[in-house]
Scaffold this motif. Sequence first.
Motif: not given
Length: 54
Positions: A6-8, A12-15, A24-25, A28-30
């Motif tokens: 979504y945001c490009k 590095i960490e959780s996704s 990212c979260s 961002h998927f929604i």
Amino acid sequence: MKECKYCKKKLIESSFENKIGIFCSEDHFIRYLNSLSDEEYINLQNKFCVCSDD
């Protein structure tokens, strides 16, 4: 390196990962799904096979 579909942003960490991609979260998927036109959404859904080899 993985990046949010979504945001490009580089991840590095959780996704949040699913068949559509890496985000990212869940938010961002929604947002990504909401940003698609009806035609883009239909094309995306048609890429998934719902059949089973069982």
